[in-house]
Design a protein around this motif. Structure first.
Motif, PDB file in Angstrom:
ATOM      1  N   GLY A  26       0.802  -1.224   0.000  1.00 26.65           N
ATOM      2  CA  GLY A  26       0.000   0.000   0.000  1.00 26.65           C
ATOM      3  C   GLY A  26       0.832   1.270   0.000  1.00 26.65           C
ATOM      4  O   GLY A  26       0.308   2.376   0.125  1.00 26.65           O
ATOM      5  N   ASN A  27       2.150   1.128  -0.139  1.00 29.41           N
ATOM      6  CA  ASN A  27       3.033   2.293  -0.070  1.00 29.41           C
ATOM      7  C   ASN A  27       2.776   3.286  -1.198  1.00 29.41           C
ATOM      8  O   ASN A  27       3.104   4.468  -1.089  1.00 29.41           O
ATOM      9  CB  ASN A  27       4.491   1.807  -0.100  1.00 29.41           C
ATOM     10  N   GLU A  28       2.177   2.793  -2.310  1.00 26.07           N
ATOM     11  CA  GLU A  28       1.925   3.689  -3.441  1.00 26.07           C
ATOM     12  C   GLU A  28       0.882   4.751  -3.086  1.00 26.07           C
ATOM     13  O   GLU A  28       0.850   5.827  -3.703  1.00 26.07           O
ATOM     14  CB  GLU A  28       1.497   2.886  -4.682  1.00 26.07           C
ATOM     15  N   ARG A  29       0.054   4.459  -2.066  1.00 26.19           N
ATOM     16  CA  ARG A  29      -0.926   5.469  -1.646  1.00 26.19           C
ATOM     17  C   ARG A  29      -0.243   6.570  -0.843  1.00 26.19           C
ATOM     18  O   ARG A  29      -0.757   7.685  -0.717  1.00 26.19           O
ATOM     19  CB  ARG A  29      -2.023   4.813  -0.777  1.00 26.19           C
ATOM     20  N   ARG A  30       0.931   6.250  -0.313  1.00 23.92           N
ATOM     21  CA  ARG A  30       1.644   7.196   0.543  1.00 23.92           C
ATOM     22  C   ARG A  30       2.745   7.944  -0.205  1.00 23.92           C
ATOM     23  O   ARG A  30       2.878   9.165  -0.065  1.00 23.92           O
ATOM     24  CB  ARG A  30       2.231   6.421   1.727  1.00 23.92           C
ATOM     25  N   LEU A  31       3.547   7.242  -1.014  1.00 22.16           N
ATOM     26  CA  LEU A  31       4.687   7.874  -1.696  1.00 22.16           C
ATOM     27  C   LEU A  31       4.202   8.555  -2.975  1.00 22.16           C
ATOM     28  O   LEU A  31       4.295   8.008  -4.077  1.00 22.16           O
ATOM     29  CB  LEU A  31       5.765   6.831  -2.018  1.00 22.16           C
ATOM     30  N   THR A  32       3.697   9.787  -2.815  1.00 22.54           N
ATOM     31  CA  THR A  32       3.081  10.500  -3.937  1.00 22.54           C
ATOM     32  C   THR A  32       3.943  11.645  -4.432  1.00 22.54           C
ATOM     33  O   THR A  32       3.640  12.268  -5.441  1.00 22.54           O
ATOM     34  CB  THR A  32       1.743  11.124  -3.490  1.00 22.54           C
ATOM     35  N   GLY A  33       5.009  11.977  -3.679  1.00 24.33           N
ATOM     36  CA  GLY A  33       5.793  13.167  -4.008  1.00 24.33           C
ATOM     37  C   GLY A  33       5.293  14.376  -3.227  1.00 24.33           C
ATOM     38  O   GLY A  33       5.902  15.442  -3.247  1.00 24.33           O
ATOM     39  N   ARG A  34       4.156  14.220  -2.506  1.00 27.03           N
ATOM     40  CA  ARG A  34       3.665  15.310  -1.670  1.00 27.03           C
ATOM     41  C   ARG A  34       3.723  14.866  -0.214  1.00 27.03           C
ATOM     42  O   ARG A  34       4.079  13.733   0.075  1.00 27.03           O
ATOM     43  CB  ARG A  34       2.241  15.671  -2.100  1.00 27.03           C
ATOM     44  N   HIS A  35       3.366  15.802   0.703  1.00 26.08           N
ATOM     45  CA  HIS A  35       3.353  15.447   2.135  1.00 26.08           C
ATOM     46  C   HIS A  35       4.674  14.841   2.592  1.00 26.08           C
ATOM     47  O   HIS A  35       4.718  13.805   3.253  1.00 26.08           O
ATOM     48  CB  HIS A  35       2.194  14.482   2.445  1.00 26.08           C
ATOM     49  N   THR A  94       7.097  13.293   1.059  1.00 24.62           N
ATOM     50  CA  THR A  94       7.573  12.034   0.478  1.00 24.62           C
ATOM     51  C   THR A  94       8.109  12.291  -0.924  1.00 24.62           C
ATOM     52  O   THR A  94       7.850  13.335  -1.525  1.00 24.62           O
ATOM     53  CB  THR A  94       6.436  10.984   0.338  1.00 24.62           C
ATOM     54  N   ALA A  95       8.894  11.320  -1.427  1.00 24.70           N
ATOM     55  CA  ALA A  95       9.270  11.325  -2.843  1.00 24.70           C
ATOM     56  C   ALA A  95       8.335  10.356  -3.550  1.00 24.70           C
ATOM     57  O   ALA A  95       7.896   9.367  -2.962  1.00 24.70           O
ATOM     58  CB  ALA A  95      10.715  10.875  -3.001  1.00 24.70           C
ATOM     59  N   GLY A 147      19.103  13.763  -1.059  1.00 25.67           N
ATOM     60  CA  GLY A 147      19.529  15.134  -0.843  1.00 25.67           C
ATOM     61  C   GLY A 147      19.823  15.396   0.629  1.00 25.67           C
ATOM     62  O   GLY A 147      19.360  14.660   1.502  1.00 25.67           O
ATOM     63  N   VAL A 148      20.589  16.453   0.871  1.00 29.19           N
ATOM     64  CA  VAL A 148      20.907  16.842   2.246  1.00 29.19           C
ATOM     65  C   VAL A 148      19.743  17.660   2.808  1.00 29.19           C
ATOM     66  O   VAL A 148      19.279  18.605   2.173  1.00 29.19           O
ATOM     67  CB  VAL A 148      22.208  17.675   2.276  1.00 29.19           C
ATOM     68  N   ALA A 149      19.263  17.280   3.983  1.00 25.10           N
ATOM     69  CA  ALA A 149      18.175  17.992   4.685  1.00 25.10           C
ATOM     70  C   ALA A 149      16.895  18.080   3.859  1.00 25.10           C
ATOM     71  O   ALA A 149      16.037  18.902   4.131  1.00 25.10           O
ATOM     72  CB  ALA A 149      18.612  19.388   5.117  1.00 25.10           C
ATOM     73  N   ASN A 150      16.758  17.225   2.845  1.00 28.41           N
ATOM     74  CA  ASN A 150      15.597  17.286   1.954  1.00 28.41           C
ATOM     75  C   ASN A 150      14.561  16.255   2.348  1.00 28.41           C
ATOM     76  O   ASN A 150      14.733  15.056   2.134  1.00 28.41           O
ATOM     77  CB  ASN A 150      16.045  17.047   0.505  1.00 28.41           C
ATOM     78  N   ARG A 151      13.456  16.739   2.944  1.00 23.66           N
ATOM     79  CA  ARG A 151      12.424  15.803   3.373  1.00 23.66           C
ATOM     80  C   ARG A 151      11.547  15.310   2.235  1.00 23.66           C
ATOM     81  O   ARG A 151      10.682  14.472   2.425  1.00 23.66           O
ATOM     82  CB  ARG A 151      11.562  16.433   4.480  1.00 23.66           C
ATOM     83  N   GLY A 152      11.720  15.839   1.031  1.00 24.12           N
ATOM     84  CA  GLY A 152      10.969  15.347  -0.128  1.00 24.12           C
ATOM     85  C   GLY A 152      11.761  14.320  -0.911  1.00 24.12           C
ATOM     86  O   GLY A 152      11.372  13.941  -2.026  1.00 24.12           O
ATOM     87  N   ALA A 153      12.863  13.820  -0.350  1.00 24.01           N
ATOM     88  CA  ALA A 153      13.728  12.875  -1.063  1.00 24.01           C
ATOM     89  C   ALA A 153      13.443  11.446  -0.635  1.00 24.01           C
ATOM     90  O   ALA A 153      12.810  11.200   0.390  1.00 24.01           O
ATOM     91  CB  ALA A 153      15.190  13.210  -0.794  1.00 24.01           C
ATOM     92  N   SER A 154      13.920  10.479  -1.462  1.00 22.11           N
ATOM     93  CA  SER A 154      13.826   9.058  -1.093  1.00 22.11           C
ATOM     94  C   SER A 154      14.799   8.782   0.038  1.00 22.11           C
ATOM     95  O   SER A 154      14.499   8.056   0.974  1.00 22.11           O
ATOM     96  CB  SER A 154      14.194   8.156  -2.276  1.00 22.11           C
TER      97      SER A 154
END
Lengths: 357, 357
Positions: B287-296, B298-299, B307-314
């Protein structure tokens, strides 16, 4: 259930030397308190020995998502009244990774003012009277007020007792003991003029400590209202009309004011505050214009007047101080939602460092 | 009732040397935790000295009815925070009577990877950030949310306090102390961005121990929510829309990464992780595809970026690690319902054993 409180109240000192440290900081609105906890290998009593930490500033409106780390610098330790044992609360302020205070960090500039040698030698004392209102959850109407209606007019509630006059005393009394336990200089409490409104006082505290202690006292209060299922409001005029507002009167003295001849020093200091009235008012809390109307024991926001024993004044000097020729004065202008770092350091700066040009 | 908790809290050490051991295992879905208890003649602190046991696998979807015995091998011991005294929790994994790991037993293969000499000498450390959501029983709507409706949008809840912002703290705080009591390396807790969602962190734990500790921490959490009458969900996106999902970010380092020059080792490891992105994602939770959308924070699930300090990264590298040239990295892809045996061993396998062909 009994078993849940058994676990919450576990005394870990028999099982592990580890302690829990709750790091507290002020969020992006300047009034929202945030905290999270970490395990340390053993008891710590010196903030300098605590590790720096960081949090996700993009979730508190204090950093962008692609560079979200905000660094927490521990500044003051208090005993944790919720976890007890050797567990602690840690008041922090917030910096960028490069070591600059972030814009909402008001403590850093205040600490600079308080470590100015001119200020240090005057040993500035503060006693802050924090008023606040308890509201019922979900409806956000004051605790004890009838649903969709109003209680009888103000009169019986100030320092009152009884189920029809005092609403929420269990919160107030547990807060009093919790703060004493924590090591906060809480000097008293009383029920206020508006029903559902209360006050506690913190002080006398010296310099930057006044701000640290007041913020942690506010934190402990909101944690207690969370347990009680009630909401705490620091709005300066929660109910418009013939209902008192909520302030954070700040009592203040310096060494010179407390010594012989202090009354003259006090008068000079008040004069300087009068000359900077507008600047102070701008920093004394949002929404204060709804509260400082000239009625309900306030002075109008555009007026600066001071007087002995005058609760309708901007600044009030107690009869004792006048009689003994030394003492302190009370700045009645700050609103309940003021930032004590800003207010305390500004009063010190204006009265000790600022020269009338 | 006073009498029921008197009995539950009886301290047996004055009456008998016997102890109670609660054997814990993972059921047929890979996420349901099961347990049952047995009496032992006296205290035991070494899992190798505990007897093997068995259970009815046909009742957990792990064996056919006509040949239902599944054998439990004790692997790790923790103090029992519910029974206290000398009583213990025992984390087990499951085998056929012939000694083969049953298909849902992921620990066995993980333990093989961790006992590979190449992996052992790198002393892999893990810090797992377990997020979870508390739901009201029977309606399965998040704790603190209005019936049939939604709370105000995300913003005030991350590390928030107050009855209108933090829901279920007593569960979280009881869990923190219970895990410390049990001997689990719980390093912290915080309120999460979505109201009713919380996080705890376990670590640093070495090798296979990370999985054992996280599973027992999950067990203790669900036992505590059982007491509180609340349901715990490890679903990675419990509420669709503008509400954060729940992850299990996995922080990781090896001896080489923690030493001088470690940053180069980290970058090479991340490169290998990128080349195996698809294989990891498949194993990182249903079900991770419902969560890993690139928003909120996530990447997107199909993208690998670091990335460094990047919370939108994998994968995120902390500023400290970049600055000091050594440290650890954070794999933000695993979902809250991941199996830590699978994830921790896979990261070790990819970064230490796997060679880009």
């Amino acid at each position: 259930m009994a078993l849940l409180s058994d676990l919450i109240n576990l005394d870990l000192s028999d099982s592990t030397p580890k302690i829990i440290a709750e790091y507290i900081w002020i969020g992006g609105s300047g009034m929202d308190l945030r905290s999270k906890a970490r395990t340390l290998s053993g008891p710590v009593d010196d903030p300098k020995k605590l590790p720096k930490w960081n949090y996700d500033g993009s979730s508190t409106g204090q950093a962008p998502g692609e560079d979200s780390e905000v660094i927490l610098y521990p500044q003051a330790i208090f005993k944790d009244p919720f976890r007890r044992g050797n567990n602690i609360l840690v008041m922090c302020d917030a910096y960028t990774p490069a070591g600059e205070p972030i814009p909402t960090n008001k403590r850093c500039a205040a600490a600079k003012i308080f470590s100015n040698p001119e200020v240090e030698k005057e040993v500035p004392w503060y006693g802050i009277e924090q008023e606040y209102t308890l509201l019922k959850k979900d409806v956000n109407w004051p605790l004890g007020w009838p649903q969709g209606g109003f209680p009888g007019p103000q009169g019986p509630y100030y320092c009152g007792i009884g189920a029809d006059k005092a609403f929420g005393r269990d919160i107030v009394d547990s807060h009093y003991k919790a703060c004493l336990y924590a090591g906060i200089n809480i000097s008293g409490i009383n029920g206020e003029v508006m029903p559902g409104q209360w006050e506690f006082q913190v002080g006398p505290s010296v310099g930057i400590s006044a701000g640290d202690e007041l913020w942690v006292a506010r934190y402990i209060l909101e944690r207690i209202t969370e347990i009680a299922g009630v909401v705490v409001s620091f709005d300066p005029k929660p109910i418009p009309g013939d209902w008192n507002g909520a302030g954070a009167h700040t009592n203040y003295s310096t060494k010179s004011m407390r010594d012989e001849g202090g009354y003259e020093v006090i008068k000079k200091a008040i004069e300087k505050l009068g000359l900077k009235h507008k600047e102070h008012i701008a920093a004394y809390g949002e929404g204060n214009e709804r509260r400082l109307t000239g009625r309900h024991e306030t002075a109008d926001i555009n007026t600066f007047l001071w007087g002995v024993a005058n609760r309708g004044a901007s600044i009030r000097v107690g009869r004792d101080t006048e009689k003994e020729g030394k003492g302190y004065f009370e700045d009645r202008r700050p609103a309940s939602n003021m930032d004590p770092y800003v207010v305390t350091s500004m009063i010190a700066e204006t009265t000790i460092l600022w020269n009338k040009s």
